[in-house]
Design a protein around this motif. Structure first.
Motif, short mmCIF file in Angstrom:
data_model
loop_
_atom_site.label_atom_id
_atom_site.label_comp_id
_atom_site.label_asym_id
_atom_site.label_seq_id
_atom_site.Cartn_x
_atom_site.Cartn_y
_atom_site.Cartn_z
N ASP A 218 0.97 -1.11 0.07
CA ASP A 218 0.13 0.05 0.04
C ASP A 218 0.77 1.37 -0.13
O ASP A 218 1.77 1.48 0.75
N THR A 219 0.80 2.18 -1.05
CA THR A 219 1.74 3.19 -1.29
C THR A 219 1.11 4.45 -0.59
O THR A 219 1.47 5.51 -1.08
N GLY A 220 -0.04 4.43 0.06
CA GLY A 220 -0.70 5.78 0.74
C GLY A 220 0.15 6.58 1.77
O GLY A 220 1.49 6.35 1.94
N PRO A 221 -0.50 7.58 2.18
CA PRO A 221 0.06 8.51 3.29
C PRO A 221 0.85 7.70 4.48
O PRO A 221 1.88 8.02 5.07
N GLN A 222 0.25 6.39 4.70
CA GLN A 222 0.59 5.73 5.72
C GLN A 222 0.93 4.28 5.33
O GLN A 222 0.09 3.49 5.61
N PRO A 223 1.76 4.14 4.72
CA PRO A 223 2.20 2.83 3.70
C PRO A 223 2.46 1.53 4.59
O PRO A 223 2.65 1.74 6.03
N PHE A 224 1.77 0.71 4.10
CA PHE A 224 2.09 -0.58 4.81
C PHE A 224 2.45 -1.87 3.62
O PHE A 224 1.92 -1.66 2.50
N VAL A 225 2.72 -3.14 4.24
CA VAL A 225 2.90 -4.27 3.44
C VAL A 225 2.42 -5.37 4.04
O VAL A 225 2.60 -5.36 5.42
N CYS A 226 2.01 -6.25 3.35
CA CYS A 226 1.57 -7.63 3.70
C CYS A 226 2.32 -8.70 3.49
O CYS A 226 2.57 -8.78 2.09
N THR A 227 2.77 -9.80 4.35
CA THR A 227 3.20 -10.91 3.75
C THR A 227 2.16 -12.02 4.08
O THR A 227 1.26 -11.82 4.71
N GLU A 228 2.60 -13.28 3.81
CA GLU A 228 1.69 -14.38 4.20
C GLU A 228 1.61 -14.43 5.83
O GLU A 228 0.28 -14.81 6.25
N GLY A 229 2.65 -13.94 6.64
CA GLY A 229 2.75 -14.19 7.83
C GLY A 229 2.44 -12.81 8.84
O GLY A 229 2.33 -13.01 10.05
N GLY A 230 2.47 -11.76 7.99
CA GLY A 230 2.41 -10.51 8.90
C GLY A 230 2.23 -9.16 7.97
O GLY A 230 1.98 -9.15 6.96
N ILE A 231 2.21 -8.23 8.72
CA ILE A 231 2.15 -6.87 8.34
C ILE A 231 3.34 -5.82 8.97
O ILE A 231 3.60 -6.05 10.10
N VAL A 232 3.62 -4.89 8.09
CA VAL A 232 4.59 -4.19 8.49
C VAL A 232 4.22 -2.60 8.27
O VAL A 232 3.76 -2.36 6.93
N LYS A 233 3.93 -1.91 9.13
CA LYS A 233 3.70 -0.42 8.94
C LYS A 233 4.78 0.41 9.00
O LYS A 233 5.57 0.32 10.26
N ALA A 234 4.98 1.44 8.12
CA ALA A 234 6.03 2.26 8.13
C ALA A 234 5.89 3.69 7.73
O ALA A 234 4.96 3.85 7.00
#
Length: 432
Positions: A218-234
């Motif tokens: 997700d490339t929005g103002p509060q981006p995040f990525v998802c894997t099969e096992g988790g999420i990272v917000k940065a």
């Protein structure tokens, strides 16, 4: 850390993977995490950026779909080659003299970054100085002399021309009519280098997760990525997957083609023999369009690479592609056993210039080093880290260089590019 030959699950069956000093497997991403910066890809670009950011006090998470250095960063020829895949004169004609001058200012920095980090963090990666560019024809020698003159104007003082009589100082073969040495070049064990840099980043607080393929960005103002096992917000995301990021960022991958190169390593050779073949222990790269490259390893093997597979396609018989060229160069190795043969993909752009930019205000990317990745990835990874830190000057220079999709779309870009390579390969054979 001791070096030994042995299994290294999750990597290609390469000499580098088998001889890596650090074979630890990092954990998979599990659950929800936050960080100042999330880096996608644990190759040279991503790890260079992560280390730069960690040194500046940022909290960093690196996500790697496979293992650290799984792609080109851990499979390449291990040569420190300065500059870019297009010379500065070509860059000046295409983008203007001012931008060529700015890129010229940075052109030796990648090699310096490697050497500085090796010294600062005590990274054991078999670093040896010196590179030799070998010419088959007088035309290639003339072109090298012109390149040397251009580089000298940008402060590169390490280039020296080599006469035919002097070739044997660097390669004991009768194939070349001369060439040029780069005293600022060199060679390394690339997988040990990226693993050492990764450990340095971890020592400063960075977290690296392996076998954690990104499924959604997700490339929005509060981006995040998802894997099969988790999420990272940065707060920021850095996309550094190069040739191994299909599906993550289509706007980037449409301007890149994965291209495979093949490499092999002989059995351990008698020390006297390998020293006779490569007396100065410089790495060697020839001047053909589809070039060969080779060097000594720390344990006295000959590592020899070459060939191209557009679209990332590999030949059925890797050794069959490379060995004949090795024997043209060193016929005295006809009875030598090949212990390892592997391939790896690098990201090629249409312009042969790295492609850097933004997917949004919070998501940056860099890819497409086009065969000159060992040094440029270190430079551009550092520049990504600078950009996150608010230092945009150098990032803006690179991101202003126009990139283009390959002609013909997905269906025809491989055959069209292969046709171009065939044309230039024919010119090499004819010496024109």
């Amino acid at each position: 850390m001791e070096k030994s030959i042995g299994p290294n699950p999750g990597h290609a069956a390469s000499y580098y993977a088998a001889s890596a000093r650090d074979k630890r497997i990092r954990p998979k991403l599990d659950g929800e995490h936050t960080a100042d910066v999330c880096v996608i890809g644990a190759g040279f670009t991503g790890i260079s950026a992560a280390l730069q950011l960690a040194e500046n006090g940022y909290s960093v998470i690196v996500l790697e779909a496979d293992r650290i250095g799984f792609g080109a960063s851990g499979r390449n020829g291990g040569q420190i080659v300065n500059g870019y895949s297009r010379d500065l004169e070509t860059i000046a004609k295409r983008y203007g003299q001012e931008k060529a001058d700015r890129l010229g200012e940075m052109s030796l920095e990648g090699g310096r970054i490697i050497r500085e980090r090796v010294a600062k963090y005590g990274i054991e990666c078999d670093l040896v100085d010196g590179g030799f560019f070998a010419a088959f024809t007088d035309k290639q020698v003339k072109e090298m002399a012109e390149v040397r003159a251009h580089w000298k104007r940008h402060g590169h003082d390490g280039l020296e021309m080599v006469s035919k009589a002097e070739v044997s100082k660097y390669a004991k073969t009768d194939r070349y009519v001369g060439g040029m040495i780069d005293r600022h070049g060199g060679h390394i064990h690339p997988l040990d280098l990226v693993l050492g840099e990764a450990a340095a980043a971890e020592s400063l607080g960075a977290k690296i997760f392996e076998n954690s393929k990104v499924m959604h960005l997700d490339t929005g103002p509060q981006p995040f990525v998802c894997t099969e096992g988790g999420i990272v917000k940065a707060k920021h995301m850095l996309v550094c997957g190069n040739a191994y990021m299909a599906g993550i960022a289509p706007k980037v991958t449409e301007k890149m083609m994965p291209v495979s190169s093949q490499v092999m390593a002989t059995e351990v050779l008698d020390a006297k023999l390998i020293e006779e073949l490569l007396p100065a222990n410089y790495c060697v790269e020839d001047a053909n369009y589809v070039l060969d490259y080779y060097r000594r390893t720390a344990d006295n093997r000959l590592l020899y690479g070459g060939g191209i597979g557009y679209g990332g396609q590999d030949p059925a018989d890797l050794t069959g592609v490379i060995r004949p060229n090795m024997l043209k160069t060193f016929p005295q190795l006809k009875d030598v056993k090949i212990d390892f043969a592997w391939s790896g993909n690098f990201a090629l752009t249409l312009t042969r210039i790295p492609h850097m930019g933004k997917l949004s205000d919070t998501v940056y990317f860099s890819h497409g080093d086009s065969g000159h990745g060992v040094t440029t990835t270190h430079l551009l990874g550092k520049i990504l880290g600078e950009a996150v830190h608010g230092q945009m000057s150098r990032f803006d220079v690179w991101s202003s260089l126009q990139a283009y999709p390959f002609p013909g779309g997905r269906m025809f870009r491989v055959p069209l590019t292969a046709l171009g390579a065939w044309y230039y390969g024919l010119r090499d054979k004819l010496g024109v």
